[in-house]
Design a protein around this motif. Sequence first.
Motif, PDB file in Angstrom:
ATOM      1  N   VAL A  34       0.907  -1.233   0.145  1.00  0.00           N
ATOM      2  CA  VAL A  34       0.076  -0.064   0.128  1.00  0.00           C
ATOM      3  C   VAL A  34       0.891   1.117   0.035  1.00  0.00           C
ATOM      4  N   ASP A  35       0.556   2.148  -0.827  1.00  0.00           N
ATOM      5  CA  ASP A  35       1.227   3.555  -0.774  1.00  0.00           C
ATOM      6  C   ASP A  35       0.231   4.513  -0.161  1.00  0.00           C
ATOM      7  N   ILE A  36       0.664   4.784   1.139  1.00  0.00           N
ATOM      8  CA  ILE A  36      -0.418   5.174   2.156  1.00  0.00           C
ATOM      9  C   ILE A  36      -0.490   6.931   1.784  1.00  0.00           C
ATOM     10  N   THR A  37      -0.012   7.220   0.734  1.00  0.00           N
ATOM     11  CA  THR A  37      -0.189   8.578   0.350  1.00  0.00           C
ATOM     12  C   THR A  37      -1.097   9.007  -0.809  1.00  0.00           C
ATOM     13  N   GLU A  38      -1.692   7.780  -1.198  1.00  0.00           N
ATOM     14  CA  GLU A  38      -2.883   7.641  -2.266  1.00  0.00           C
ATOM     15  C   GLU A  38      -4.173   7.388  -1.750  1.00  0.00           C
ATOM     16  N   PRO A  39      -5.010   8.347  -1.473  1.00  0.00           N
ATOM     17  CA  PRO A  39      -6.351   8.030  -1.116  1.00  0.00           C
ATOM     18  C   PRO A  39      -7.089   6.906  -1.808  1.00  0.00           C
ATOM     19  N   GLY A  40      -7.059   6.621  -3.015  1.00  0.00           N
ATOM     20  CA  GLY A  40      -8.007   5.653  -3.441  1.00  0.00           C
ATOM     21  C   GLY A  40      -7.169   4.172  -3.002  1.00  0.00           C
ATOM     22  N   LEU A  41      -6.112   4.040  -2.812  1.00  0.00           N
ATOM     23  CA  LEU A  41      -5.202   2.641  -2.638  1.00  0.00           C
ATOM     24  C   LEU A  41      -5.588   2.506  -1.339  1.00  0.00           C
ATOM     25  N   VAL A  42      -5.351   3.659  -0.339  1.00  0.00           N
ATOM     26  CA  VAL A  42      -5.585   3.209   1.113  1.00  0.00           C
ATOM     27  C   VAL A  42      -7.136   2.717   1.211  1.00  0.00           C
ATOM     28  N   GLU A  43      -7.944   3.443   0.853  1.00  0.00           N
ATOM     29  CA  GLU A  43      -9.504   3.111   0.862  1.00  0.00           C
ATOM     30  C   GLU A  43      -9.823   1.689   0.448  1.00  0.00           C
ATOM     31  N   VAL A  73       3.934  11.551   3.578  1.00  0.00           N
ATOM     32  CA  VAL A  73       3.988  10.355   3.977  1.00  0.00           C
ATOM     33  C   VAL A  73       3.682  10.445   5.530  1.00  0.00           C
ATOM     34  N   ASN A  74       4.326  11.268   6.401  1.00  0.00           N
ATOM     35  CA  ASN A  74       4.204  11.165   8.005  1.00  0.00           C
ATOM     36  C   ASN A  74       2.906  11.812   8.196  1.00  0.00           C
ATOM     37  N   LEU A  75       2.434  12.656   7.973  1.00  0.00           N
ATOM     38  CA  LEU A  75       1.181  13.138   8.319  1.00  0.00           C
ATOM     39  C   LEU A  75       0.075  12.874   7.446  1.00  0.00           C
ATOM     40  N   PHE A  76      -0.002  13.256   6.146  1.00  0.00           N
ATOM     41  CA  PHE A  76      -1.114  13.042   5.203  1.00  0.00           C
ATOM     42  C   PHE A  76      -1.353  11.518   5.002  1.00  0.00           C
ATOM     43  N   GLY A  77      -0.240  10.519   5.129  1.00  0.00           N
ATOM     44  CA  GLY A  77      -0.438   9.140   5.187  1.00  0.00           C
ATOM     45  C   GLY A  77      -1.154   8.660   6.361  1.00  0.00           C
ATOM     46  N   THR A  78      -0.618   9.233   7.398  1.00  0.00           N
ATOM     47  CA  THR A  78      -1.309   8.677   8.984  1.00  0.00           C
ATOM     48  C   THR A  78      -2.857   9.278   8.766  1.00  0.00           C
ATOM     49  N   TYR A  79      -3.026  10.315   8.228  1.00  0.00           N
ATOM     50  CA  TYR A  79      -4.451  10.924   8.262  1.00  0.00           C
ATOM     51  C   TYR A  79      -5.273  10.123   7.414  1.00  0.00           C
ATOM     52  N   LEU A  80      -4.682   9.645   6.020  1.00  0.00           N
ATOM     53  CA  LEU A  80      -5.642   8.815   5.156  1.00  0.00           C
ATOM     54  C   LEU A  80      -6.011   7.429   5.622  1.00  0.00           C
ATOM     55  N   VAL A  81      -4.773   6.672   6.329  1.00  0.00           N
ATOM     56  CA  VAL A  81      -5.158   5.318   6.929  1.00  0.00           C
ATOM     57  C   VAL A  81      -6.180   5.356   8.249  1.00  0.00           C
TER      58      VAL A  81
END
Length: 257
Positions: A60-69, A112-120
């Motif tokens: 998973v690339d946690i910076t991509e909203p669609g992939l995380v969802e 990665v660090n903040l936006f990714g944490t938010y998305l996940v």
Amino acid sequence: MDARYDLAGRTAIVTGGAGGLGRGIARALRDAGAAVELWDADPDGLAEAVAELGVAWRRVDITEPGLVEAAAAAAFAEHGRIDILVNNAGILGEVKPIWETDPRNFEAVLRVNLFGTYLVSRAVIGRMRELRSRAGIGGHPLRGHVVNIASIQGKEGMARAGAYSASKAGVIALTKSMAKETARDGIVVTAVTPAAAETAMAKQITAERRADILSRIPMGRFVEIEEVARMVLWLASGECSFSTGGIFDLSGGRATY
């Protein structure tokens, strides 16, 4: 006394699972009885971690909203429920004064660090709220635990680490906001703020930088991965039932507040 936590019947996601800290946390959760799924964008590191730990995985690339969802939907469908989320994925970025930094690198660290944490968190907590609750201490309902890996630099800042410090300060604030939003849903959201650990990230810095960081830690050493993992174990267990929004230091005395 050796404190032990029974996480049998719990399922956990650990982001950044290919790295040393992610593996250490995953190992501790697995050994406590949890079923663990590693998320990471690094296929080679993920393969090594899975071979070492024998746990589930998802690239998973946690910076991509669609992939995380999509990953969150698949994880809940496969496991039935996710009880524990450890937002551990992170990158260091450039070690330079702010006026020498590359804006693209600064943005990448925040992504990665903040936006990714938010998305996940957004994807997992939204589904976690719908789970059947378990009875916690005193019979109070618990649906899950979210543990965010921040950093002591998020509290203190550090020269030549503007992006990393800012991103981790954001994780601390995000932790407190999410905790307030989920307090009545039976979801406990906390963060830990470790000093530097002996991970691949620590190996990216120069000897001079390492000495500077060590000089700021009164205990005179880096935190052990196992020490972080043990803290996460408690924060992910039913024993942690009234500390939502809490920020827990692992700084060897460096923390000033």
